[in-house]
Design a protein around this motif. Sequence first.
Motif, mmCIF file in Angstrom:
data_model
loop_
_atom_site.group_PDB
_atom_site.id
_atom_site.type_symbol
_atom_site.label_atom_id
_atom_site.label_comp_id
_atom_site.label_asym_id
_atom_site.label_seq_id
_atom_site.Cartn_x
_atom_site.Cartn_y
_atom_site.Cartn_z
ATOM 1 N N UNK A 137 7.185 -5.866 5.733
ATOM 2 C CA UNK A 137 6.341 -4.672 5.822
ATOM 3 C C UNK A 137 5.643 -4.447 7.153
ATOM 4 N N UNK A 138 5.406 -5.520 7.929
ATOM 5 C CA UNK A 138 4.712 -5.326 9.202
ATOM 6 C C UNK A 138 5.641 -4.716 10.246
ATOM 7 N N UNK A 139 6.947 -4.773 10.000
ATOM 8 C CA UNK A 139 7.926 -4.106 10.863
ATOM 9 C C UNK A 139 8.273 -2.758 10.234
ATOM 10 N N UNK A 140 7.545 -1.748 10.590
ATOM 11 C CA UNK A 140 7.846 -0.440 10.010
ATOM 12 C C UNK A 140 7.638 0.668 11.037
ATOM 13 N N UNK A 141 8.236 1.799 10.747
ATOM 14 C CA UNK A 141 8.107 2.987 11.580
ATOM 15 C C UNK A 141 7.654 4.125 10.692
ATOM 16 N N UNK A 142 6.672 4.868 11.156
ATOM 17 C CA UNK A 142 6.092 5.917 10.313
ATOM 18 C C UNK A 142 5.798 7.177 11.114
ATOM 19 N N UNK A 143 5.784 8.292 10.412
ATOM 20 C CA UNK A 143 5.291 9.524 11.004
ATOM 21 C C UNK A 143 3.761 9.473 11.034
ATOM 22 N N UNK A 144 3.189 10.049 12.061
ATOM 23 C CA UNK A 144 1.732 9.999 12.164
ATOM 24 C C UNK A 144 1.050 10.823 11.077
#
Length: 200
Positions: A137-144
């Motif tokens: 979970x600490x490796x994630x990519x998200x929209x702001x």
Amino acid sequence: MNIKKDDIAGVILAGGMGRRMGGTDKGLQNFRQAPLALHALMRLSGQVGNVIINANRNIAVYEGFGVPVICDKQTDFAGPLAGMHAALSHITEPYLITVPCDVPQFPLDLVERLAEPFSRQPDLQLTVASTSGRTHPVFCMMKTEVFESMEEFLSNGGRKIDAWYAQLKHQAVDFGDETAFHNVNTLDELRALEKQAKQP
């Protein structure tokens, strides 16, 4: 449409208390003669347009790495989600990718692979790395745009990253090499990884 590198900010999460490492600042522990957080910075900086470090102590040392350093807005060491929250509060790019400071060999194509599903799914809000069916979970990519949901989750006492993003439109992205996500929690684990580590 592919996401441009300059539209992605990266944050290295180094704001923890290092309890299992005797309370030392984990990001500043040496791996191959360089601090763990500096390894993360070198691996991530070529993959995104902008990198920041989240830290809550030894700020001047981290600033010496040459990138902005931000502290948690939460005052109770609320974990990596608090570091993500601080980063989302700071950046202006439409996407954020997050990496911990204690995984010195994460994939050099991490961002490319986590970004790819966004191009195919316009309503996707977050991607997360996984290996062998286990998410990281600490490796994630998200929209702001997820900032408000994260802030509400934290204000209600939530701390677990996967419990937060479970309420979002998300997708796991499988990476084949599980050893690339090997993190270190103790000084003994750090020394052991140093001995067996492959050259980058």
